[in-house]
Design an enzyme around this catalytic site. Structure first.
Site, PDB file in Angstrom:
ATOM      1  N   ASP A  86      -0.565  37.341  25.411  1.00  0.00           N
ATOM      2  CA  ASP A  86      -1.608  37.691  26.391  1.00  0.00           C
ATOM      3  C   ASP A  86      -1.100  38.543  27.546  1.00  0.00           C
ATOM      4  O   ASP A  86      -1.634  38.497  28.641  1.00  0.00           O
ATOM      5  CB  ASP A  86      -2.298  36.423  26.938  1.00  0.00           C
ATOM      6  CG  ASP A  86      -2.827  35.580  25.803  1.00  0.00           C
ATOM      7  OD1 ASP A  86      -3.407  36.160  24.884  1.00  0.00           O
ATOM      8  OD2 ASP A  86      -2.636  34.351  25.820  1.00  0.00           O
ATOM      9  N   GLY A 113      -1.100  41.764  27.293  1.00  0.00           N
ATOM     10  CA  GLY A 113      -1.807  43.048  27.200  1.00  0.00           C
ATOM     11  C   GLY A 113      -1.301  43.943  26.079  1.00  0.00           C
ATOM     12  O   GLY A 113      -1.392  45.164  26.179  1.00  0.00           O
ATOM     13  N   HIS A 141      -6.555  40.366  20.817  1.00  0.00           N
ATOM     14  CA  HIS A 141      -6.128  41.543  21.568  1.00  0.00           C
ATOM     15  C   HIS A 141      -7.356  42.195  22.202  1.00  0.00           C
ATOM     16  O   HIS A 141      -8.288  42.574  21.507  1.00  0.00           O
ATOM     17  CB  HIS A 141      -5.389  42.515  20.648  1.00  0.00           C
ATOM     18  CG  HIS A 141      -4.088  41.966  20.135  1.00  0.00           C
ATOM     19  ND1 HIS A 141      -3.268  42.622  19.264  1.00  0.00           N
ATOM     20  CD2 HIS A 141      -3.459  40.797  20.414  1.00  0.00           C
ATOM     21  CE1 HIS A 141      -2.193  41.882  19.023  1.00  0.00           C
ATOM     22  NE2 HIS A 141      -2.294  40.763  19.703  1.00  0.00           N
ATOM     23  N   THR A 143       4.399  28.989  17.841  1.00  0.00           N
ATOM     24  CA  THR A 143       3.555  29.296  16.692  1.00  0.00           C
ATOM     25  C   THR A 143       4.364  29.058  15.425  1.00  0.00           C
ATOM     26  O   THR A 143       5.522  28.621  15.480  1.00  0.00           O
ATOM     27  CB  THR A 143       2.970  30.724  16.805  1.00  0.00           C
ATOM     28  OG1 THR A 143       1.913  30.866  15.844  1.00  0.00           O
ATOM     29  CG2 THR A 143       4.025  31.797  16.605  1.00  0.00           C
ATOM     30  N   THR A 201      -9.156  34.073  22.188  1.00  0.00           N
ATOM     31  CA  THR A 201      -9.519  33.456  20.913  1.00  0.00           C
ATOM     32  C   THR A 201     -10.227  32.123  21.122  1.00  0.00           C
ATOM     33  O   THR A 201     -11.195  31.816  20.437  1.00  0.00           O
ATOM     34  CB  THR A 201      -8.242  33.255  20.055  1.00  0.00           C
ATOM     35  OG1 THR A 201      -7.690  34.549  19.801  1.00  0.00           O
ATOM     36  CG2 THR A 201      -8.545  32.572  18.738  1.00  0.00           C
ATOM     37  N   ARG A 250      -9.991  29.016  26.265  1.00  0.00           N
ATOM     38  CA  ARG A 250      -9.325  28.039  27.145  1.00  0.00           C
ATOM     39  C   ARG A 250      -8.803  28.724  28.397  1.00  0.00           C
ATOM     40  O   ARG A 250      -8.295  29.847  28.318  1.00  0.00           O
ATOM     41  CB  ARG A 250      -8.113  27.412  26.430  1.00  0.00           C
ATOM     42  CG  ARG A 250      -8.467  26.470  25.317  1.00  0.00           C
ATOM     43  CD  ARG A 250      -7.210  25.878  24.687  1.00  0.00           C
ATOM     44  NE  ARG A 250      -6.495  26.860  23.866  1.00  0.00           N
ATOM     45  CZ  ARG A 250      -5.376  26.602  23.198  1.00  0.00           C
ATOM     46  NH1 ARG A 250      -4.826  25.400  23.277  1.00  0.00           N
ATOM     47  NH2 ARG A 250      -4.802  27.512  22.458  1.00  0.00           N
ATOM     48  N   PRO A 251      -8.897  28.031  29.581  1.00  0.00           N
ATOM     49  CA  PRO A 251      -8.277  28.628  30.770  1.00  0.00           C
ATOM     50  C   PRO A 251      -6.768  28.718  30.545  1.00  0.00           C
ATOM     51  O   PRO A 251      -6.163  27.771  30.047  1.00  0.00           O
ATOM     52  CB  PRO A 251      -8.572  27.623  31.892  1.00  0.00           C
ATOM     53  CG  PRO A 251      -9.338  26.500  31.300  1.00  0.00           C
ATOM     54  CD  PRO A 251      -9.519  26.724  29.836  1.00  0.00           C
ATOM     55  N   LYS A 299      -1.265  44.629  34.264  1.00  0.00           N
ATOM     56  CA  LYS A 299      -2.083  43.836  35.198  1.00  0.00           C
ATOM     57  C   LYS A 299      -1.603  43.895  36.651  1.00  0.00           C
ATOM     58  O   LYS A 299      -1.810  42.952  37.423  1.00  0.00           O
ATOM     59  CB  LYS A 299      -2.173  42.384  34.701  1.00  0.00           C
ATOM     60  CG  LYS A 299      -2.991  42.266  33.413  1.00  0.00           C
ATOM     61  CD  LYS A 299      -3.833  41.033  33.426  1.00  0.00           C
ATOM     62  CE  LYS A 299      -4.951  41.069  32.420  1.00  0.00           C
ATOM     63  NZ  LYS A 299      -5.688  39.809  32.317  1.00  0.00           N
TER      64      LYS A 299
HETATM   65  P1  IMP Z   1      -1.036  28.457  16.692  1.00  0.00           P
HETATM   66  O1  IMP Z   1      -0.393  29.817  16.629  1.00  0.00           O
HETATM   67  O2  IMP Z   1      -2.541  28.521  16.641  1.00  0.00           O
HETATM   68  O3  IMP Z   1      -0.452  27.518  15.691  1.00  0.00           O
HETATM   69  O4  IMP Z   1      -0.693  27.839  18.131  1.00  0.00           O
HETATM   70  C1  IMP Z   1       0.630  27.513  18.542  1.00  0.00           C
HETATM   71  C2  IMP Z   1       0.837  27.850  20.025  1.00  0.00           C
HETATM   72  O5  IMP Z   1       0.836  29.264  20.183  1.00  0.00           O
HETATM   73  C3  IMP Z   1      -0.260  27.333  20.960  1.00  0.00           C
HETATM   74  O6  IMP Z   1       0.327  27.042  22.210  1.00  0.00           O
HETATM   75  C4  IMP Z   1      -1.195  28.526  21.100  1.00  0.00           C
HETATM   76  O7  IMP Z   1      -1.952  28.499  22.288  1.00  0.00           O
HETATM   77  C5  IMP Z   1      -0.186  29.653  21.101  1.00  0.00           C
HETATM   78  N1  IMP Z   1      -0.719  30.939  20.635  1.00  0.00           N
HETATM   79  C6  IMP Z   1      -0.933  31.315  19.353  1.00  0.00           C
HETATM   80  N2  IMP Z   1      -1.377  32.575  19.297  1.00  0.00           N
HETATM   81  C7  IMP Z   1      -1.424  33.017  20.566  1.00  0.00           C
HETATM   82  C8  IMP Z   1      -1.761  34.269  21.141  1.00  0.00           C
HETATM   83  O8  IMP Z   1      -2.102  35.262  20.481  1.00  0.00           O
HETATM   84  N3  IMP Z   1      -1.698  34.346  22.507  1.00  0.00           N
HETATM   85  C9  IMP Z   1      -1.287  33.296  23.252  1.00  0.00           C
HETATM   86  N4  IMP Z   1      -0.950  32.113  22.766  1.00  0.00           N
HETATM   87  C10 IMP Z   1      -1.008  31.966  21.420  1.00  0.00           C
HETATM   88 MG    MG Z   2      -4.158  37.405  23.398  1.00  0.00          MG
END
Ligand code: IMP
Ligand code: MG
Length: 358
Positions: free
Chosen positions: A13, A15, A41, A189, A250, A253-254, A281
């Site tokens: 996140d 950018g 994105h 992730t 996606t 969530r805050p 930003k």
């Molecule tokens: P998952 O990728 O959905 O399994 O989530 C695992 C962790 O990665 C969680 O803390 C999610 O919030 C974070 N996460 C997954 N994809 C993104 C993303 O594109 N941006 C920010 N956080 C992400």
């Molecule tokens: Mg993002």
């Protein structure tokens, strides 16, 4: 000819979408090589907001080719939405190539992604983790066997394109500290997100990569659980969340908000071999009279802050380094000194052209 990679240096996140959209101008082919619909994105063009989950920013550019390589988990419903929302479907000049080896996300994966473990980590619940589990267990379905229609060996396509002098932009997903190996395990992730994933997933040799762009924000955010050393809880964090629209693209969530953490960014630069920095930003903090930047760690590992001067003037209209306020120039110099890497782009607003090239 350039073969560029965009890597987020924090928790996602920062950018990447806007950076990728900006840099797409000088590339022919946009590529996603990891993640899936867990990423979001956000791109603004002509006042219109686009959020893509699976397609690279190239999908918004007439005449450009978009590619999904192995390593991208495809959810067909999300892909169809992206294809419609970006306008790719209505423009024959925009081409989309999908590798038959992309893992496919099915309903059962989304169901499994609401388990206790997923809750503890705070996953996005999009089924990416369970899909990667099935890939590692070698029982998951792949795009070529589930969906009829044309697919492309994208590894070979990219290799041939690069040999013919085409410029390619690899758009990373998530962020360095969400990497399965180098992130804040277990709050990460389910796959690698560092620069090496370009080679292992897309199947191109490292020697072809020419430029690695590291993207980071002037402050920090994290969505989901896990450590966040410079997290801020006071009213100023509320202010930044609202001003910066820091809600998950996606999940809605805050996002947790904190200060720029230069030691963490520096480590991410090292692991990913970042050549150029894209700072984003910067406009969001324009009204603050001063704010902290973490410049070091003390002996106990706690953040050491330096209070930097704010500029308290709008900067969204500025396009050249010379126009930038002195306080911001001082901060850019501090960041470059600490990270030992040049800042080449400063984003001063969400619109495609709101970038200062240094
Ligand atoms: P998952 O990728 O959905 O399994 O989530 C695992 C962790 O990665 C969680 O803390 C999610 O919030 C974070 N996460 C997954 N994809 C993104 C993303 O594109 N941006 C920010 N956080 C992400
Ligand atoms: Mg993002």
């Amino acid at each position: 000819m350039s073969v560029s990679v965009i890597i987020d240096l924090f928790f996602g996140d920062c950018g990447k979408g806007r950076c990728s959209d900006y840099l797409m101008e000088k590339h022919d082919i946009g590529v996603r090589f990891n993640g899936g619909p867990n990423s979001g994105h956000t791109i603004f063009v002509g006042g219109k907001k686009y959020v893509t989950h699976l397609l690279p920013a190239s999908a918004l550019h007439p005449g450009k080719i978009s590619v999904l390589t192995p390593g991208v988990c495809v959810d067909m419903a999300v892909l169809k939405e992206d294809i419609t929302n970006t306008g790719l479907s209505g423009d024959p000049s925009r081409v989309l190539l999908i590798d038959p080896r992309c893992p496919v996300i099915l309903e059962e994966h989304r169901v499994r992604d609401v388990s206790m473990t997923s809750k503890k980590i705070g996953t996005t619940g999009r089924g990416v983790g369970p899909t990667m589990e099935d890939q590692a267990a070698r029982v998951g379905k792949r795009y070529g066997e589930v969906y009829a229609g044309a697919t492309t060996d994208t590894s070979e396509f990219l290799y041939r394109s690069i040999c013919r002098g085409k410029s390619v932009l690899f758009e990373g997903a998530q962020g360095h500290y969400l990497d399965l190996w180098h992130g804040t395990y277990p709050f990460v992730t389910s796959a690698p997100v560092t620069v090496g994933a370009v080679c292992t997933n897309a199947g191109i040799p490292p020697r072809l990569i020419t430029d690695i762009y590291g993207v980071f924000k002037i402050y920090s955010t994290r969505v989901g659980e896990g450590p966040f050393p410079t997290e801020e809880f006071g009213p100023v964090s509320e202010f930044i969340r609202e001003e910066g629209h820091e809600y998950g693209a996606t999940t809605g969530r805050p996002r947790r908000v904190g200060w720029l953490d230069l030691p963490m960014i520096k480590k991410a630069c090292r692991v990913n071999g970042v050549n150029w920095l894209f700072l984003t930003k910067v406009d969001i903090l324009s009204s603050l009279s001063s704010f902290p930047v973490c410049v070091d760690r003390d002996l106990k590992g706690n953040p050491v802050y330096k209070e930097v001067r704010g500029w308290q003037t709008p900067i969204g209209h500025m396009r050249t380094y010379g126009e930038l306020p002195d306080q911001l120039k001082e901060l850019l110099a501090l960041i470059e000194r600490k990270l030992e890497t040049p800042i080449t782009h400063v984003s001063v607003g969400p619109e495609r052209n709101e970038v200062v090239v240094i």
